[in-house]
Design an enzyme around this catalytic site. Structure first.
Site, PDB file in Angstrom:
ATOM      1  CG  HIS A 154      -7.870  20.019   8.233  1.00 44.00           C
ATOM      2  ND1 HIS A 154      -6.971  20.364   9.219  1.00 44.00           N
ATOM      3  CD2 HIS A 154      -7.680  18.709   8.003  1.00 44.00           C
ATOM      4  CE1 HIS A 154      -6.251  19.307   9.539  1.00 44.00           C
ATOM      5  NE2 HIS A 154      -6.659  18.283   8.820  1.00 44.00           N
ATOM      6  CG  ASP A 358     -11.103  30.134   8.056  1.00 45.07           C
ATOM      7  OD1 ASP A 358     -10.663  29.028   7.691  1.00 45.07           O
ATOM      8  OD2 ASP A 358     -10.414  31.169   8.081  1.00 45.07           O
TER       9      ASP A 358
HETATM   10  P1  ADQ Z   1      -5.978  27.560   5.810  1.00 45.98           P
HETATM   11  O1  ADQ Z   1      -7.169  27.955   5.010  1.00 45.98           O
HETATM   12  O2  ADQ Z   1      -4.696  27.550   5.078  1.00 45.98           O
HETATM   13  O3  ADQ Z   1      -6.173  26.129   6.514  1.00 45.98           O
HETATM   14  P2  ADQ Z   1      -5.283  28.985   8.444  1.00 45.98           P
HETATM   15  O4  ADQ Z   1      -5.688  28.027   9.472  1.00 45.98           O
HETATM   16  O5  ADQ Z   1      -5.640  30.382   8.805  1.00 45.98           O
HETATM   17  O6  ADQ Z   1      -5.961  28.681   7.029  1.00 45.98           O
HETATM   18  O7  ADQ Z   1      -3.706  29.054   8.158  1.00 45.98           O
HETATM   19  C1  ADQ Z   1      -2.867  27.970   8.111  1.00 45.98           C
HETATM   20  C2  ADQ Z   1      -1.364  28.368   8.252  1.00 45.98           C
HETATM   21  O8  ADQ Z   1      -0.885  29.094   7.117  1.00 45.98           O
HETATM   22  C3  ADQ Z   1      -1.069  29.200   9.479  1.00 45.98           C
HETATM   23  O9  ADQ Z   1      -0.035  28.559  10.209  1.00 45.98           O
HETATM   24  C4  ADQ Z   1      -0.603  30.550   8.951  1.00 45.98           C
HETATM   25  O10 ADQ Z   1       0.445  31.132   9.705  1.00 45.98           O
HETATM   26  C5  ADQ Z   1      -0.111  30.228   7.562  1.00 45.98           C
HETATM   27  N1  ADQ Z   1      -0.366  31.382   6.693  1.00 45.98           N
HETATM   28  C6  ADQ Z   1      -1.580  31.830   6.298  1.00 45.98           C
HETATM   29  N2  ADQ Z   1      -1.447  32.929   5.543  1.00 45.98           N
HETATM   30  C7  ADQ Z   1      -0.123  33.190   5.454  1.00 45.98           C
HETATM   31  C8  ADQ Z   1       0.658  34.211   4.817  1.00 45.98           C
HETATM   32  N3  ADQ Z   1       0.061  35.162   4.124  1.00 45.98           N
HETATM   33  N4  ADQ Z   1       2.013  34.166   4.937  1.00 45.98           N
HETATM   34  C9  ADQ Z   1       2.597  33.192   5.641  1.00 45.98           C
HETATM   35  N5  ADQ Z   1       1.918  32.215   6.287  1.00 45.98           N
HETATM   36  C10 ADQ Z   1       0.581  32.209   6.189  1.00 45.98           C
HETATM   37  C11 ADQ Z   1      -7.213  25.117   6.601  1.00 45.98           C
HETATM   38  C12 ADQ Z   1      -8.602  25.630   6.977  1.00 45.98           C
HETATM   39  C13 ADQ Z   1      -8.543  26.394   8.300  1.00 45.98           C
HETATM   40  C14 ADQ Z   1      -7.949  25.503   9.393  1.00 45.98           C
HETATM   41  C15 ADQ Z   1      -6.639  24.861   8.935  1.00 45.98           C
HETATM   42  C16 ADQ Z   1      -6.117  23.821   9.916  1.00 45.98           C
HETATM   43  O11 ADQ Z   1      -9.136  26.450   5.944  1.00 45.98           O
HETATM   44  O12 ADQ Z   1      -9.822  26.847   8.686  1.00 45.98           O
HETATM   45  O13 ADQ Z   1      -7.688  26.274  10.556  1.00 45.98           O
HETATM   46  O14 ADQ Z   1      -6.810  24.218   7.664  1.00 45.98           O
HETATM   47  O15 ADQ Z   1      -7.081  22.853  10.217  1.00 45.98           O
END
Ligand code: ADQ
Length: 453
Positions: A154, A358
């Site tokens: 991921h 990311d």
């Molecule tokens: P993450 O680093 O967690 O995931 P991201 O893909 O932006 O990053 O977010 C994942 C989920 O968390 C989203 O559904 C978002 O809505 C939720 N989220 C994030 N911040 C939040 C907040 N402050 N309050 C509530 N909800 C929040 C990892 C990788 C990413 C990749 C994903 C999926 O780092 O690059 O896109 O896995 O593969």
């Protein structure tokens, strides 16, 4: 009988109504195909249960394993999150190196491999997720498992120049080659992986296939997506964000939503917003930056530093620009429920997604899905988010360049309606084309045929 699907991820959904795109997608895939999901219970205990603990049997089986405090520290906090995470996000300078942690990481992978080996039938397909389990297929092969085993990373793949900083780098090719299919988020990650593997003795074959010693495997990109309609509906149903936020009519809202992590570029974003305010014109409408960033991984030192840095920066910008009735940066450290988040996305005139690295960044896609197509907001997106490969109709920025990001905020807030609509049409088409159903189906079809074409 056709084999089942076995999904392995670090954490496993523990309630009966899972939320979050990835969890829901895997839930649907398992429901349709039948199978089992194996992950960590989240329980850290001195006396872990032997074998797998049943969490649920319907509509598919969920099984968990426990970790001891020493395993939780060595495997999860230290090696996965303090060694691999920074390396894979191009921050070798933040890595902590510890031989004991490296050993525990491998031992936990061996332990989980033994649990899976005892569970898997000969025709089952195994799908492993993320950097916690890089060596899992290698460990499974040592248990005699010959099933198809796929991996999806991921997060980004590390750069060839950074990999030597990992003391265990010599194992990387055999860890990766033990899989039949290695899925990455972007074409850029596939190139990085090919470079690293070739540098370490793997050979390139045709059609994305590689060979290392006696094993052949395939590498390809499968950009992860979201359930677009689900987010659009949540935004439609959301309440009036102006009232929740007590914004003045006409006040512009710029939004940032992240897990608090040094890879997300939040300090650069605060600096860019400060620069935007400093260079403001008297006739411009007032703009507020709402940053939602709940702390994560607080047991890891690098995460405590970023929290302090942000509090200081927000204080400085607010000290310089705040008025009696206006706080320019509102920094919220609470987790916001999805229904409310969808309403904030809809209300935001501009969204700042400015990571330094990311894997994909699903927040960018959720923001696009939540817009009103007749009056959409503007996505400002870092070149370094995996999402940039698909969302090139966003306003693209270099997050290291504070002036560039500050000018993008100004351009977004003054963008004419016809340009906002044209960009949005292109963005929404891109996220619909590669949505979460596309991701699961395409990956699993590729895994089912890996090695045969
Ligand atoms: P993450 O680093 O967690 O995931 P991201 O893909 O932006 O990053 O977010 C994942 C989920 O968390 C989203 O559904 C978002 O809505 C939720 N989220 C994030 N911040 C939040 C907040 N402050 N309050 C509530 N909800 C929040 C990892 C990788 C990413 C990749 C994903 C999926 O780092 O690059 O896109 O896995 O593969």
């Amino acid at each position: 009988m056709a084999g089942r699907l076995i999904v392995v991820s670090n954490r496993i959904p523990t309630d009966s109504a899972p939320s979050g795109g990835l969890v829901v997608a895997l839930h649907d895939a398992l429901k349709a195909r039948g199978g089992i999901w194996i992950g960590n219970s989240g329980k850290v205990t001195d006396s872990p249960a032997e074998g797998l603990t049943p969490i649920a049997d319907e509509p598919y089986r969920r099984r968990s394993f426990d970790l001891t405090p020493a395993e939780h520290k060595g495997f999860y906090l230290d090696y996965a999150n303090s060694t691999l995470w920074p390396l894979f996000h191009h921050r070798a300078d933040l890595m902590t190196l510890d031989q004991d942690a490296a050993r525990t990481y491998w031992e936990v992978n061996r332990k989980v491999a033994r649990l899976i080996a005892a569970e898997a039938g000969p025709d089952d397909m195994i799908w492993v997720h993320d950097y916690h389990f890089l060596p899992l297929a290698r460990a499974l092969r040592l248990e005699g498992v010959e099933n198809r085993v796929g991996f999806f990373l991921h997060i980004p793949f590390p750069n060839v120049s950074d990999v030597p900083a990992l003391p265990e780098n010599k194992y990387l090719p055999e860890w990766v080659a033990a899989y039949d299919l290695v899925g990455l988020q972007t074409v850029r990650d596939v190139s990085a992986a090919i470079n690293v593997l070739r540098e370490n003795g793997a050979e390139m074959l045709l059609k994305g296939r590689m060979k290392f010693r006696d094993r052949q495997f395939r590498l390809a990109s499968f950009p992860i997506g979201i359930d677009v309609d689900d987010f659009a509906e949540a935004a439609d149903a959301a309440g009036d964000a102006d009232r929740t936020l007590r914004l003045d009519p006409g006040e512009k809202l710029v939004l940032g939503v992240d897990r608090l992590d040094y890879s997300k570029g939040i300090p650069n974003r605060f600096a860019a917003f400060g620069e935007f305010l400093r260079t403001g014109q008297p006739d411009e409408p007032r703009a507020t930056l709402l940053q939602i960033a709940p702390p994560s991984r607080e047991d890891v030192e690098a995460y405590r530093d970023i929290r302090e840095e942000l509090e200081e920066m927000a204080g400085r910008v607010n000290g310089e620009h705040a008025e009696l009735d206006w706080t320019p940066i509102r920094y919220i450290r609470k987790n916001i429920p999805r229904e409310i988040l969808a309403g904030l996305y809809r209300r935001a005139d501009a969204m700042l997604v400015t990571p330094l690295a990311d894997g994909m960044n699903l927040v960018a896609k959720e923001y696009v899905a939540a817009q009103d197509g007749a009056d959409p907001g503007v996505l400002i997106l870092s070149h370094f988010a995996g999402a940039a490969e698909q969302l090139d109709a966003a306003l693209m920025v270099n997050p290291y360049d504070i002036g560039d990001t500050s000018r993008a905020i100004r351009a977004a807030l003054s963008m004419p309606e016809h340009e906002r609509i044209a960009r949005h049409l292109s963005l929404i088409a891109a996220i619909r084309e590669h949505d979460i159903d596309w991701w699961t189906t395409t990956y699993l079809d590729a895994l089912a045929t890996a090695g045969t074409i």
